[in-house]
Design a protein around this motif. Structure first.
Motif, PDB file in Angstrom:
ATOM      1  N   UNK A 198      -3.012   3.929 -11.952  1.00 60.96           N
ATOM      2  CA  UNK A 198      -3.464   3.243 -13.159  1.00 60.96           C
ATOM      3  C   UNK A 198      -3.784   1.781 -12.934  1.00 60.96           C
ATOM      4  N   UNK A 199      -3.309   1.212 -11.832  1.00 61.56           N
ATOM      5  CA  UNK A 199      -3.572  -0.200 -11.549  1.00 61.56           C
ATOM      6  C   UNK A 199      -4.379  -0.423 -10.271  1.00 61.56           C
ATOM      7  N   UNK A 200      -4.600   0.623  -9.478  1.00 58.30           N
ATOM      8  CA  UNK A 200      -5.314   0.478  -8.210  1.00 58.30           C
ATOM      9  C   UNK A 200      -6.475   1.466  -8.199  1.00 58.30           C
ATOM     10  N   UNK A 201      -7.703   0.925  -8.224  1.00 59.53           N
ATOM     11  CA  UNK A 201      -8.897   1.764  -8.355  1.00 59.53           C
ATOM     12  C   UNK A 201      -9.703   1.738  -7.045  1.00 59.53           C
ATOM     13  N   UNK A 202      -9.682   2.816  -6.275  1.00 60.72           N
ATOM     14  CA  UNK A 202     -10.450   2.858  -5.031  1.00 60.72           C
ATOM     15  C   UNK A 202     -11.855   3.437  -5.230  1.00 60.72           C
ATOM     16  N   UNK A 203     -12.832   2.811  -4.612  1.00 65.13           N
ATOM     17  CA  UNK A 203     -14.195   3.321  -4.559  1.00 65.13           C
ATOM     18  C   UNK A 203     -14.474   3.795  -3.129  1.00 65.13           C
ATOM     19  N   UNK A 204     -15.427   4.691  -2.968  1.00 66.86           N
ATOM     20  CA  UNK A 204     -15.784   5.152  -1.628  1.00 66.86           C
ATOM     21  C   UNK A 204     -17.118   4.563  -1.196  1.00 66.86           C
ATOM     22  N   UNK A 206       0.829  -1.214   0.000  1.00 65.77           N
ATOM     23  CA  UNK A 206       0.000   0.000   0.000  1.00 65.77           C
ATOM     24  C   UNK A 206       0.859   1.259   0.000  1.00 65.77           C
ATOM     25  N   UNK A 207       2.007   1.206   0.664  1.00 63.38           N
ATOM     26  CA  UNK A 207       2.932   2.338   0.600  1.00 63.38           C
ATOM     27  C   UNK A 207       3.374   2.573  -0.840  1.00 63.38           C
ATOM     28  N   UNK A 208       3.610   1.495  -1.562  1.00 59.07           N
ATOM     29  CA  UNK A 208       3.974   1.609  -2.982  1.00 59.07           C
ATOM     30  C   UNK A 208       2.836   2.241  -3.785  1.00 59.07           C
ATOM     31  N   UNK A 209       1.606   1.842  -3.503  1.00 58.50           N
ATOM     32  CA  UNK A 209       0.452   2.433  -4.182  1.00 58.50           C
ATOM     33  C   UNK A 209       0.404   3.937  -3.931  1.00 58.50           C
ATOM     34  N   UNK A 248       2.989  -5.816  -7.783  1.00 54.39           N
ATOM     35  CA  UNK A 248       3.443  -6.067  -9.152  1.00 54.39           C
ATOM     36  C   UNK A 248       2.719  -5.184 -10.172  1.00 54.39           C
ATOM     37  N   UNK A 249       1.755  -4.404  -9.692  1.00 48.51           N
ATOM     38  CA  UNK A 249       1.032  -3.497 -10.582  1.00 48.51           C
ATOM     39  C   UNK A 249      -0.121  -4.141 -11.313  1.00 48.51           C
ATOM     40  N   UNK A 250      -0.574  -5.306 -10.856  1.00 50.01           N
ATOM     41  CA  UNK A 250      -1.718  -5.951 -11.487  1.00 50.01           C
ATOM     42  C   UNK A 250      -3.001  -5.215 -11.087  1.00 50.01           C
ATOM     43  N   UNK A 251      -3.938  -5.027 -12.012  1.00 49.74           N
ATOM     44  CA  UNK A 251      -5.141  -4.246 -11.735  1.00 49.74           C
ATOM     45  C   UNK A 251      -5.953  -4.816 -10.573  1.00 49.74           C
ATOM     46  N   UNK A 252      -6.389  -3.936  -9.701  1.00 51.39           N
ATOM     47  CA  UNK A 252      -7.219  -4.319  -8.564  1.00 51.39           C
ATOM     48  C   UNK A 252      -8.072  -3.123  -8.166  1.00 51.39           C
ATOM     49  N   UNK A 253      -9.124  -3.405  -7.415  1.00 53.99           N
ATOM     50  CA  UNK A 253      -9.998  -2.343  -6.910  1.00 53.99           C
ATOM     51  C   UNK A 253     -10.196  -2.545  -5.417  1.00 53.99           C
TER      52      UNK A 253
END
Length: 332
Positions: free
Chosen positions: A171-177, A16-19, A145-150
């Motif tokens: 571009x690879x980590x999509x957060x919703x609220x 998460x620090x990397x994100x 590794x930069x694989x897409x996730x939400x």
């Protein structure tokens, strides 16, 4: 959000620090061991938990929590659920009065039966609007590794949730609220327990029908408990419910599933712990506290009860399966 302090340098805290760094947020990590902090700062790698993955050079790390917290407007709590309170009691005096507190921990505290956001508020005295939680299908190595996730960021303060969302969107980590903190936390705690059950079944040689059945009935348990506590059942149909449940129950990267699988093959608790490289399988302790919380609210959770009996009462995995299959048949 200003500068972020990530307290905890395990696999998920590091990922998460990397994100955050990839999203452009200024990040300082705290690691309990000086050698972990030095490796992150100097070599840009966490060899102990995410070996082989290069971390952004912008991430700084320290073994001094005061240094990490100094001036941080966002404090990410990335330690195991059962050690969150004792750590927070040390950190709290150094946390800024207006800082946002984001919990990555998934579990129900033993003894108090508090959710993690409740523990945070209890120790720090922070208002409900300052405390947020993050939950979803977030296997650390895949994200690193930069694989897409939400994921889902839940907070009672919608504006604060949006600020957190912007701080970690890549571009690879999509957060919703979401505003349903209870639902996100119950989903995150229960899915670890159900993943143990899936692992146990796999260790016994059972296939996809069994796995799908456990996931589905586990979801029913999550929904029953969540609704009893005031959660929105729709949350369980989303990323923090079904999404996290499927990932944790199905992936060999899941510590809880791996732990359960070793129990299913006849291993004991010690060998199962070794199989997860000594890292915490949150469901092992949470199964007892989730079970106790369910009993307090009159919620039936047979899968959770069976996992507790295997992990803490000496019941064998085959006997636990027999107990579940022998239950009275009834309408779904």
């Amino acid at each position: 959000m200003g500068r972020a302090a990530v307290l905890g340098a395990g696999s998920w805290g590091t990922a998460f620090a990397k994100v955050l760094a990839d999203a452009g947020t200024d990040v300082t990590m705290w690691a309990r061991r000086a050698e972990v902090a030095e490796g992150i700062s100097t070599d840009h790698v966490n060899r102990f938990y995410l070996d082989g993955i290069e971390l952004p050079a912008a991430i700084r790390a320290t073994s001094d929590y005061r240094e990490a917290l100094d001036g941080a407007s966002m404090v990410v709590l990335a330690v195991p659920s059962q050690s969150l309170r004792e750590n927070l009691e040390v950190w709290a005096p150094s946390i800024g009065a207006g800082a946002t507190l984001l919990s990555l921990a998934k579990g129900i505290e033993s003894g108090t039966l508090m959710r993690m956001s409740e523990v945070v508020r209890d120790v720090t005295g922070a208002s409900e609007s300052r405390v947020a939680v993050l939950s979803g299908p977030n296997l650390a190595r895949e994200i690193a590794l930069g694989q897409p996730s939400a994921t889902v960021i839940a907070c009672a303060d919608a504006d604060r949730a949006v600020e957190l969302q912007r701080a970690c969107a890549t571009g690879y980590f999509r957060p919703y609220t979401n505003s349903d903190v209870i639902g996100c936390e119950i989903g995150g705690a229960c899915k670890n327990v159900i993943a143990l059950a899936c692992g146990m079944a796999s260790g016994l040689g059972m296939g996809e029908n069994t796995n799908a059945s456990i996931i589905t009935r586990g979801l029913a348990e999550m929904i029953r408990l969540g609704v009893a506590l005031g959660a929105n059942p729709a949350t369980m149909a989303g990323l923090a419910g079904v999404g996290d449940l499927v990932a944790t129950c199905s992936s060999p990267l899941s510590r809880n599933r791996t732990f359960g699988e070793h129990l299913g093959t006849g291993g004991d608790m010690v060998s199962a712990q070794a199989a997860t490289n000594g890292q915490v399988a949150e469901g092992v302790k949470s199964c007892t506290s989730v079970r106790a919380l369910a009993l307090r609210h009159g919620v039936e959770m047979p899968l959770t009860d069976a996992v507790h009996r295997v992990c803490h009462e000496g019941m064998s995995v085959p006997d636990a399966v027999g107990l579940l299959l022998g239950r009275r048949i009834k309408p779904e």
